[in-house]
Design an enzyme around this catalytic site. Structure first.
Site: not given
Ligand code: 13P
Length: 263
Positions: A11-13, A96, A168, A220, A241-242
């Site tokens: 998920n690149w947000k 989310h 999450e 994370s 995510g990150g």
């Molecule tokens: P992180 O891996 O950056 O904590 O983000 C998780 C997330 O929100 C994936 O949807």
């Protein structure tokens, strides 16, 4: 538990321009091996879905929308519907915590989106998870129950094979950069949460659905801790995510998932 493929979703947000996303994918295709035991899904900004769909081989990568509106068409300025995403994406992230908390989406919106995704042949990835405060107050179970029931109301037993649930915990989500040093659940914490989710699915849809539904962990995750989450009983994959914006980390996560036996 089910012996499904591991599912790794990036998920690149709200990161990367269309050009940056295209360059990233250009490099990623050369680094990610197609493995029969791992399904890799990319969830870029909405704008990049179409160009990336032309760049990728759907056997190597699948696509997910990060968001959409639940009506199929009409006077909803600025929105994109699941019917417009139909055929372009295989999955869509729904519920989310960033949408729940920043954009005030509640059970009604979440369940309407789950329904919209299903009627447009898109698999919803329903995100659930408690905040730090809810965890401290011992409300984790109740929160997960409410979010699952809230999202899955109107989902039939036969729809359940299309549903993915992502646990999450809000307190474990990184800001997109600090995913290597952020607090994460212990294997025991995670096992308990996954057990809670599967128990509720069993209660609502029966034992078979509870074993077969795919449940992901997100918060994370990175190349170094992926194995510890993936080896927890009942975890079928990761919502990253990150670390999904860092090719080295993302490839390491995929390679870690490859070959790990599903429990
Ligand atoms: P992180 O891996 O950056 O904590 O983000 C998780 C997330 O929100 C994936 O949807």
């Amino acid at each position: 538990m089910s012996s499904t493929k591991k599912l790794i979703v990036g998920n690149w947000k709200m990161n990367l321009t269309i050009h940056e996303a295209s360059v990233y994918v250009h490099h990623l295709v050369t680094k990610v091996q197609s493995h029969r035991d791992v399904e890799v899904v990319l969830s870029p900004t909405m704008l990049a879905l179409q160009p990336i769909s032309l760049q990728i081989d759907r056997r190597q990568f699948k696509l997910a929308a990060q968001n959409f509106y639940w009506r199929d068409h009409g006077a909803f300025t600025g929105e994109v519907s699941a019917s417009q995403l139909r055929g372009l994406v295989d999955y869509a992230i729904v519920g989310h915590s960033e949408r729940r908390h920043i954009f005030h989406e509640h059970h009604k919106e979440v369940r309407s989106k789950v329904q919209a995704a299903l009627r447009n042949n898109i698999k919803p990835i329903l995100c659930v998870g408690e905040t730090a405060h809810e965890r401290m107050s011992g409300e984790m179970r109740d929160v997960l129950h409410d979010q699952i029931l809230g999202g899955l109301t109107n989902v039939t037993s036969s729809d359940m094979s299309e549903i993915v649930i992502a646990y999450e915990p809000v307190w474990a989500l990184s800001d997109g950069t600090n995913y290597s040093e952020h607090k994460v659940p212990t294997p025991d914490d995670l096992k308990k949460a996954i057990g809670t989710i599967r128990n509720q699915i069993s209660h609502l849809y029966g034992e078979k659905a509870s074993k077969e539904v795919r449940v992901l962990y997100g918060g994370s995750t990175n190349g170094s801790n992926a194995a510890s989450f993936l080896s927890v009983e009942g975890v079928n994959g990761l919502l990253v995510g990150g670390a999904s914006l860092n090719q080295h980390e993302f490839v390491k996560i995929i390679e870690t998932a490859h070959g790990m036996e599903s429990k």
